[in-house]
Write a protein that holds these residues in place. Structure first.
Motif, PDB file in Angstrom:
ATOM      1  N   ASP A  63       0.853  -1.192   0.000  1.00 18.52           N
ATOM      2  CA  ASP A  63       0.000   0.000   0.000  1.00 18.52           C
ATOM      3  C   ASP A  63       0.885   1.236   0.000  1.00 18.52           C
ATOM      4  O   ASP A  63       1.931   1.259   0.650  1.00 18.52           O
ATOM      5  CB  ASP A  63      -0.915   0.023   1.218  1.00 18.52           C
ATOM      6  CG  ASP A  63      -1.916  -1.121   1.230  1.00 18.52           C
ATOM      7  OD1 ASP A  63      -2.093  -1.758   0.170  1.00 18.52           O
ATOM      8  OD2 ASP A  63      -2.512  -1.378   2.282  1.00 18.52           O
ATOM      9  N   THR A  73      -3.186  10.351  -2.765  1.00 24.15           N
ATOM     10  CA  THR A  73      -3.470   9.168  -3.566  1.00 24.15           C
ATOM     11  C   THR A  73      -3.146   7.961  -2.702  1.00 24.15           C
ATOM     12  O   THR A  73      -2.073   7.884  -2.098  1.00 24.15           O
ATOM     13  CB  THR A  73      -2.603   9.149  -4.843  1.00 24.15           C
ATOM     14  OG1 THR A  73      -2.822  10.355  -5.565  1.00 24.15           O
ATOM     15  CG2 THR A  73      -2.960   7.970  -5.716  1.00 24.15           C
ATOM     16  N   GLU A  76      -3.449   0.505  -3.528  1.00 23.88           N
ATOM     17  CA  GLU A  76      -3.350  -0.862  -3.011  1.00 23.88           C
ATOM     18  C   GLU A  76      -2.873  -1.756  -4.143  1.00 23.88           C
ATOM     19  O   GLU A  76      -3.463  -1.750  -5.223  1.00 23.88           O
ATOM     20  CB  GLU A  76      -4.708  -1.385  -2.552  1.00 23.88           C
ATOM     21  CG  GLU A  76      -5.353  -0.634  -1.431  1.00 23.88           C
ATOM     22  CD  GLU A  76      -6.748  -1.152  -1.137  1.00 23.88           C
ATOM     23  OE1 GLU A  76      -7.103  -1.168   0.047  1.00 23.88           O
ATOM     24  OE2 GLU A  76      -7.475  -1.519  -2.082  1.00 23.88           O
ATOM     25  N   ASN A  89      -5.695  -1.100  -6.900  1.00 22.59           N
ATOM     26  CA  ASN A  89      -6.762  -0.113  -6.768  1.00 22.59           C
ATOM     27  C   ASN A  89      -6.100   1.234  -6.501  1.00 22.59           C
ATOM     28  O   ASN A  89      -5.227   1.329  -5.641  1.00 22.59           O
ATOM     29  CB  ASN A  89      -7.698  -0.451  -5.600  1.00 22.59           C
ATOM     30  CG  ASN A  89      -8.453  -1.739  -5.809  1.00 22.59           C
ATOM     31  OD1 ASN A  89      -8.906  -2.027  -6.900  1.00 22.59           O
ATOM     32  ND2 ASN A  89      -8.580  -2.518  -4.752  1.00 22.59           N
ATOM     33  N   PHE A  91      -6.999   4.960  -5.356  1.00 13.28           N
ATOM     34  CA  PHE A  91      -7.978   5.872  -4.779  1.00 13.28           C
ATOM     35  C   PHE A  91      -7.370   7.268  -4.725  1.00 13.28           C
ATOM     36  O   PHE A  91      -6.173   7.417  -4.472  1.00 13.28           O
ATOM     37  CB  PHE A  91      -8.337   5.457  -3.346  1.00 13.28           C
ATOM     38  CG  PHE A  91      -9.041   4.145  -3.238  1.00 13.28           C
ATOM     39  CD1 PHE A  91     -10.420   4.079  -3.306  1.00 13.28           C
ATOM     40  CD2 PHE A  91      -8.327   2.966  -3.048  1.00 13.28           C
ATOM     41  CE1 PHE A  91     -11.079   2.868  -3.187  1.00 13.28           C
ATOM     42  CE2 PHE A  91      -8.969   1.750  -2.928  1.00 13.28           C
ATOM     43  CZ  PHE A  91     -10.352   1.697  -3.001  1.00 13.28           C
ATOM     44  N   THR A  92      -8.185   8.280  -4.925  1.00  9.37           N
ATOM     45  CA  THR A  92      -7.740   9.662  -4.752  1.00  9.37           C
ATOM     46  C   THR A  92      -8.690  10.362  -3.794  1.00  9.37           C
ATOM     47  O   THR A  92      -9.859   9.998  -3.678  1.00  9.37           O
ATOM     48  CB  THR A  92      -7.703  10.424  -6.096  1.00  9.37           C
ATOM     49  OG1 THR A  92      -8.981  10.328  -6.716  1.00  9.37           O
ATOM     50  CG2 THR A  92      -6.637   9.868  -7.008  1.00  9.37           C
ATOM     51  N   ASN A 107     -12.174   9.236  -1.721  1.00 11.65           N
ATOM     52  CA  ASN A 107     -13.546   8.963  -2.143  1.00 11.65           C
ATOM     53  C   ASN A 107     -13.691   8.694  -3.635  1.00 11.65           C
ATOM     54  O   ASN A 107     -14.791   8.534  -4.127  1.00 11.65           O
ATOM     55  CB  ASN A 107     -14.466  10.109  -1.735  1.00 11.65           C
ATOM     56  CG  ASN A 107     -14.049  11.423  -2.352  1.00 11.65           C
ATOM     57  OD1 ASN A 107     -12.966  11.537  -2.906  1.00 11.65           O
ATOM     58  ND2 ASN A 107     -14.895  12.418  -2.232  1.00 11.65           N
ATOM     59  N   LEU A 109     -12.370   6.137  -6.750  1.00  9.56           N
ATOM     60  CA  LEU A 109     -11.645   4.948  -7.180  1.00  9.56           C
ATOM     61  C   LEU A 109     -11.504   5.024  -8.686  1.00  9.56           C
ATOM     62  O   LEU A 109     -12.485   4.904  -9.419  1.00  9.56           O
ATOM     63  CB  LEU A 109     -12.380   3.673  -6.784  1.00  9.56           C
ATOM     64  CG  LEU A 109     -11.820   2.356  -7.322  1.00  9.56           C
ATOM     65  CD1 LEU A 109     -10.397   2.126  -6.842  1.00  9.56           C
ATOM     66  CD2 LEU A 109     -12.710   1.203  -6.926  1.00  9.56           C
ATOM     67  N   GLU A 110     -10.280   5.287  -9.127  1.00  8.08           N
ATOM     68  CA  GLU A 110      -9.969   5.422 -10.542  1.00  8.08           C
ATOM     69  C   GLU A 110     -10.964   6.357 -11.241  1.00  8.08           C
ATOM     70  O   GLU A 110     -11.599   6.017 -12.229  1.00  8.08           O
ATOM     71  CB  GLU A 110      -9.900   4.050 -11.201  1.00  8.08           C
ATOM     72  CG  GLU A 110      -8.767   3.228 -10.600  1.00  8.08           C
ATOM     73  CD  GLU A 110      -8.729   1.787 -11.029  1.00  8.08           C
ATOM     74  OE1 GLU A 110      -9.517   1.389 -11.890  1.00  8.08           O
ATOM     75  OE2 GLU A 110      -7.896   1.055 -10.484  1.00  8.08           O
ATOM     76  N   VAL A 114     -16.905   6.583  -5.067  1.00  4.35           N
ATOM     77  CA  VAL A 114     -17.310   5.366  -4.358  1.00  4.35           C
ATOM     78  C   VAL A 114     -18.293   5.724  -3.257  1.00  4.35           C
ATOM     79  O   VAL A 114     -18.213   6.809  -2.665  1.00  4.35           O
ATOM     80  CB  VAL A 114     -16.083   4.619  -3.771  1.00  4.35           C
ATOM     81  CG1 VAL A 114     -15.230   4.047  -4.862  1.00  4.35           C
ATOM     82  CG2 VAL A 114     -15.269   5.494  -2.870  1.00  4.35           C
ATOM     83  N   PRO A 117     -16.118   5.954   1.209  1.00  6.40           N
ATOM     84  CA  PRO A 117     -14.706   6.280   0.972  1.00  6.40           C
ATOM     85  C   PRO A 117     -13.771   5.512   1.910  1.00  6.40           C
ATOM     86  O   PRO A 117     -14.157   5.092   2.992  1.00  6.40           O
ATOM     87  CB  PRO A 117     -14.630   7.778   1.233  1.00  6.40           C
ATOM     88  CG  PRO A 117     -15.819   8.104   2.039  1.00  6.40           C
ATOM     89  CD  PRO A 117     -16.858   7.076   1.769  1.00  6.40           C
ATOM     90  N   VAL A 118     -12.546   5.349   1.459  1.00  2.00           N
ATOM     91  CA  VAL A 118     -11.499   4.775   2.304  1.00  2.00           C
ATOM     92  C   VAL A 118     -11.016   5.890   3.218  1.00  2.00           C
ATOM     93  O   VAL A 118     -10.640   6.964   2.751  1.00  2.00           O
ATOM     94  CB  VAL A 118     -10.327   4.248   1.442  1.00  2.00           C
ATOM     95  CG1 VAL A 118      -9.186   3.775   2.330  1.00  2.00           C
ATOM     96  CG2 VAL A 118     -10.792   3.150   0.518  1.00  2.00           C
TER      97      VAL A 118
END
Length: 151
Positions: A63, A73, A76, A89, A91-92, A107, A109-110, A114, A117-118
């Motif tokens: 990660d 950014t 994973e 994956n 994420f931004t 929030n 993903l590419e 999503v 969010p992560v």
């Protein structure tokens, strides 16, 4: 007798001060290891890349957190040990920093939003001139790639 009592009291006070000094040094070292009481407000995390590697039985997970200003950014990368395939994956999102605490919210993903969010809450620490981010919830340690690649 008075001089003897004052002399013993004086030597006892010196011994107590020496004990307190060494105990204080030990506590300071322990606090630094835990990341507590470090004043890293002036430490820049702009244009930094932090790495976390986790090795499981069936896969390896790498990660990355890349911070540029208030944007972040989160990447994973999964390496399957059985098939040798790699998936990722990207994420931004953004970060908010208050003193030594960094909150990450990714929030996208590419470039697609999503629904959940992560999020990560990270504690910035420094040990032996190496920057770390410690995930407050999982205790995972993210090391600054720049200092990792120097070694």
């Amino acid at each position: 007798m008075k001089k003897l009592f004052i002399g013993v009291l004086f030597l006892g006070a010196l011994g107590l001060k020496a004990q307190y000094g060494s105990m204080n040094e030990i506590l300071t070292i322990l606090e630094e290891k835990k990341g507590i009481n470090q004043h890293l407000e002036n430490e820049s995390v702009d244009n930094k890349k932090f790495v976390f590697i986790k090795d499981a039985e069936d896969h390896t997970e790498r990660d990355f957190i890349i911070i540029k200003g208030n944007n972040a950014t989160y990447v994973e990368v999964f390496d399957d040990k059985a098939t040798g395939e790699t998936s990722s994956n990207v994420f931004t999102g953004d970060i908010i920093r208050k003193k030594n605490i960094i909150s990450l919210r990714a929030n996208m993903l590419e470039n697609k939003k999503v629904p959940i969010p992560v999020t990560k809450t990270l504690l910035l620490t420094k040990q032996k001139d190496i920057l770390y981010l410690i995930d407050i919830n999982t205790k995972d340690r993210w090391i600054d790639e720049e200092s990792y690649s120097k070694k």
